[in-house]
Design a protein around this motif. Structure first.
Motif, PDB file in Angstrom:
ATOM      1  N   TRP A 147     -33.509 -43.030 -32.519  1.00 11.97           N
ATOM      2  CA  TRP A 147     -33.019 -44.328 -32.323  1.00 11.97           C
ATOM      3  C   TRP A 147     -33.511 -45.710 -33.281  1.00 11.97           C
ATOM      4  CZ3 TRP A 147     -34.717 -46.649 -26.752  1.00 11.97           C
ATOM      5  CH2 TRP A 147     -33.936 -47.957 -26.377  1.00 11.97           C
ATOM      6  N   HIS A 148     -34.740 -45.461 -33.532  1.00 15.55           N
ATOM      7  CA  HIS A 148     -35.126 -46.692 -34.464  1.00 15.55           C
ATOM      8  C   HIS A 148     -34.288 -46.708 -35.758  1.00 15.55           C
ATOM      9  CE1 HIS A 148     -37.921 -48.237 -37.716  1.00 15.55           C
ATOM     10  NE2 HIS A 148     -38.197 -49.151 -36.644  1.00 15.55           N
ATOM     11  N   THR A 149     -34.050 -45.460 -36.126  1.00 16.50           N
ATOM     12  CA  THR A 149     -33.392 -45.465 -37.518  1.00 16.50           C
ATOM     13  C   THR A 149     -31.988 -45.713 -37.535  1.00 16.50           C
ATOM     14  OG1 THR A 149     -34.825 -43.541 -38.235  1.00 16.50           O
ATOM     15  CG2 THR A 149     -32.653 -43.962 -39.306  1.00 16.50           C
ATOM     16  N   GLY A 150     -31.368 -45.315 -36.160  1.00 17.40           N
ATOM     17  CA  GLY A 150     -29.800 -45.849 -35.916  1.00 17.40           C
ATOM     18  C   GLY A 150     -29.766 -47.065 -35.866  1.00 17.40           C
ATOM     19  N   TRP A 151     -30.656 -47.885 -35.168  1.00 19.67           N
ATOM     20  CA  TRP A 151     -30.732 -48.943 -34.826  1.00 19.67           C
ATOM     21  C   TRP A 151     -30.628 -50.049 -35.964  1.00 19.67           C
ATOM     22  CZ3 TRP A 151     -33.012 -53.726 -35.518  1.00 19.67           C
ATOM     23  CH2 TRP A 151     -32.785 -54.958 -34.697  1.00 19.67           C
ATOM     24  N   ASP A 189     -29.971 -49.017 -39.115  1.00 13.24           N
ATOM     25  CA  ASP A 189     -28.644 -48.730 -39.980  1.00 13.24           C
ATOM     26  C   ASP A 189     -27.565 -49.591 -39.458  1.00 13.24           C
ATOM     27  OD1 ASP A 189     -26.793 -47.297 -41.581  1.00 13.24           O
ATOM     28  OD2 ASP A 189     -26.539 -46.168 -39.844  1.00 13.24           O
ATOM     29  N   GLY A 190     -27.408 -49.773 -38.005  1.00 10.56           N
ATOM     30  CA  GLY A 190     -26.198 -50.568 -37.342  1.00 10.56           C
ATOM     31  C   GLY A 190     -26.464 -52.099 -37.295  1.00 10.56           C
ATOM     32  N   HIS A 191     -27.888 -52.319 -37.456  1.00 11.16           N
ATOM     33  CA  HIS A 191     -28.005 -53.683 -36.927  1.00 11.16           C
ATOM     34  C   HIS A 191     -28.814 -54.741 -38.093  1.00 11.16           C
ATOM     35  CE1 HIS A 191     -27.217 -51.454 -33.244  1.00 11.16           C
ATOM     36  NE2 HIS A 191     -26.728 -53.039 -32.935  1.00 11.16           N
ATOM     37  N   ALA A 192     -29.522 -54.022 -38.966  1.00 11.90           N
ATOM     38  CA  ALA A 192     -30.296 -54.900 -39.877  1.00 11.90           C
ATOM     39  C   ALA A 192     -29.674 -56.010 -40.682  1.00 11.90           C
ATOM     40  CB  ALA A 192     -31.224 -53.946 -40.790  1.00 11.90           C
ATOM     41  N   ALA A 193     -28.322 -55.564 -41.027  1.00 13.71           N
ATOM     42  CA  ALA A 193     -27.757 -56.697 -41.681  1.00 13.71           C
ATOM     43  C   ALA A 193     -27.049 -57.806 -40.625  1.00 13.71           C
ATOM     44  CB  ALA A 193     -26.795 -55.856 -42.684  1.00 13.71           C
ATOM     45  N   ILE A 194     -27.031 -57.446 -39.630  1.00  8.17           N
ATOM     46  CA  ILE A 194     -26.075 -58.481 -38.835  1.00  8.17           C
ATOM     47  C   ILE A 194     -27.147 -59.166 -37.589  1.00  8.17           C
ATOM     48  CG2 ILE A 194     -24.013 -57.001 -39.188  1.00  8.17           C
ATOM     49  CD1 ILE A 194     -24.294 -55.743 -36.457  1.00  8.17           C
ATOM     50  N   VAL A 195     -28.033 -58.833 -37.197  1.00  6.43           N
ATOM     51  CA  VAL A 195     -28.887 -59.443 -36.460  1.00  6.43           C
ATOM     52  C   VAL A 195     -30.135 -60.582 -36.892  1.00  6.43           C
ATOM     53  CG1 VAL A 195     -28.557 -57.713 -34.497  1.00  6.43           C
ATOM     54  CG2 VAL A 195     -30.661 -57.758 -35.752  1.00  6.43           C
ATOM     55  N   PRO A 196     -30.407 -61.554 -36.201  1.00 11.45           N
ATOM     56  CA  PRO A 196     -31.478 -62.422 -36.651  1.00 11.45           C
ATOM     57  C   PRO A 196     -32.792 -61.735 -37.139  1.00 11.45           C
ATOM     58  CG  PRO A 196     -30.387 -63.157 -34.757  1.00 11.45           C
ATOM     59  CD  PRO A 196     -29.984 -61.860 -34.849  1.00 11.45           C
ATOM     60  N   ASP A 215     -35.854 -62.636 -36.512  1.00  5.37           N
ATOM     61  CA  ASP A 215     -36.753 -62.568 -35.419  1.00  5.37           C
ATOM     62  C   ASP A 215     -36.523 -61.326 -34.451  1.00  5.37           C
ATOM     63  OD1 ASP A 215     -34.513 -64.021 -34.751  1.00  5.37           O
ATOM     64  OD2 ASP A 215     -35.668 -65.544 -33.081  1.00  5.37           O
ATOM     65  N   LEU A 216     -35.416 -60.731 -34.350  1.00  8.41           N
ATOM     66  CA  LEU A 216     -35.152 -59.716 -33.417  1.00  8.41           C
ATOM     67  C   LEU A 216     -35.680 -58.464 -34.140  1.00  8.41           C
ATOM     68  CD1 LEU A 216     -34.101 -58.230 -31.041  1.00  8.41           C
ATOM     69  CD2 LEU A 216     -31.755 -58.262 -31.887  1.00  8.41           C
ATOM     70  N   ILE A 217     -35.270 -58.551 -35.659  1.00  6.06           N
ATOM     71  CA  ILE A 217     -35.491 -57.267 -36.431  1.00  6.06           C
ATOM     72  C   ILE A 217     -36.982 -57.185 -36.338  1.00  6.06           C
ATOM     73  CG2 ILE A 217     -35.854 -56.569 -38.905  1.00  6.06           C
ATOM     74  CD1 ILE A 217     -32.850 -57.678 -39.362  1.00  6.06           C
ATOM     75  N   ALA A 218     -37.802 -58.129 -36.477  1.00  5.19           N
ATOM     76  CA  ALA A 218     -39.321 -58.264 -36.218  1.00  5.19           C
ATOM     77  C   ALA A 218     -39.785 -57.516 -34.944  1.00  5.19           C
ATOM     78  CB  ALA A 218     -39.876 -59.454 -36.414  1.00  5.19           C
ATOM     79  N   LEU A 219     -38.841 -57.680 -33.881  1.00  7.47           N
ATOM     80  CA  LEU A 219     -39.359 -57.175 -32.525  1.00  7.47           C
ATOM     81  C   LEU A 219     -39.077 -55.735 -32.486  1.00  7.47           C
ATOM     82  CD1 LEU A 219     -37.975 -59.965 -30.294  1.00  7.47           C
ATOM     83  CD2 LEU A 219     -40.496 -59.449 -30.710  1.00  7.47           C
ATOM     84  N   ARG A 220     -38.182 -55.091 -33.251  1.00  9.11           N
ATOM     85  CA  ARG A 220     -37.800 -53.654 -33.277  1.00  9.11           C
ATOM     86  C   ARG A 220     -38.465 -52.845 -34.293  1.00  9.11           C
ATOM     87  NH1 ARG A 220     -35.431 -54.634 -28.841  1.00  9.11           N
ATOM     88  NH2 ARG A 220     -33.163 -54.916 -28.522  1.00  9.11           N
ATOM     89  N   THR A 221     -39.829 -52.750 -33.649  1.00 11.50           N
ATOM     90  CA  THR A 221     -40.547 -51.792 -34.552  1.00 11.50           C
ATOM     91  C   THR A 221     -40.491 -50.431 -34.154  1.00 11.50           C
ATOM     92  OG1 THR A 221     -42.552 -52.023 -32.987  1.00 11.50           O
ATOM     93  CG2 THR A 221     -42.327 -53.867 -34.732  1.00 11.50           C
ATOM     94  N   TYR A 222     -41.231 -49.646 -34.814  1.00  3.49           N
ATOM     95  CA  TYR A 222     -41.024 -48.048 -34.531  1.00  3.49           C
ATOM     96  C   TYR A 222     -41.579 -47.939 -33.088  1.00  3.49           C
ATOM     97  CZ  TYR A 222     -41.624 -43.292 -34.321  1.00  3.49           C
ATOM     98  OH  TYR A 222     -41.499 -41.748 -33.990  1.00  3.49           O
TER      99      TYR A 222
END
Length: 142
Positions: A2-6, A8-15, A17-24
């Protein structure tokens, strides 16, 4: 997965500060909380989570794309929702996730709105703009 998939699909398009919250660790904690709602294939290259009338999560690893696995997983998720009495299902797709949006539309889901959604984090919910998709789950959509 799930972490890898998220990522892959989101790192380039979400803010950021959300990426920082999406830790393993955040995905590990959230996965445990939703295990009863999960559908995972044998080699853990695809997963879906259902939460009431929402297809809450849907990921297929890059290595499994184009194999038909996504279509089969979607059909299984829809079947389980239909069997649970859901007549209209919905899902949220991050604005800009064009690959996922194309898949959902090909699977018969209809883009019904662009809206702000409170997404789950380990802390306070995070507001993210999403494309809302819906699908009528009748015996004809099986």
């Amino acid at each position: 997965m799930w972490h890898t998939g998220w990522a892959d699909g989101h790192a380039a398009i979400v803010p950021d500060d959300l990426i920082a919250l999406r830790t393993y660790d955040s995905f590990e904690t959230r996965t445990r909380a939703h295990l009863d709602d999960a559908i995972v294939n044998d080699d853990v290259t695809a997963m879906a989570m259902i939460c009431d009338d929402q297809l809450y999560q849907f990921y297929v690893s890059a290595s499994a794309r184009g194999t038909g696995l996504a279509k089969a997983l979607m059909q299984e998720a829809e079947r389980r929702m239909r069997n649970a009495g859901v007549t209209t299902a919905w899902l949220a797709c991050s604005v800009g996730n064009d690959r996922a949006a194309r898949f959902y539309e090909k699977a018969g889901w209809i883009h019904t709105a662009t809206e702000d959604l409170q997404v789950e984090t380990l802390g306070a919910p995070y507001t993210l703009q999403v494309w809302r998709y819906e699908k009528a789950l009748t015996s004809a959509s099986a």
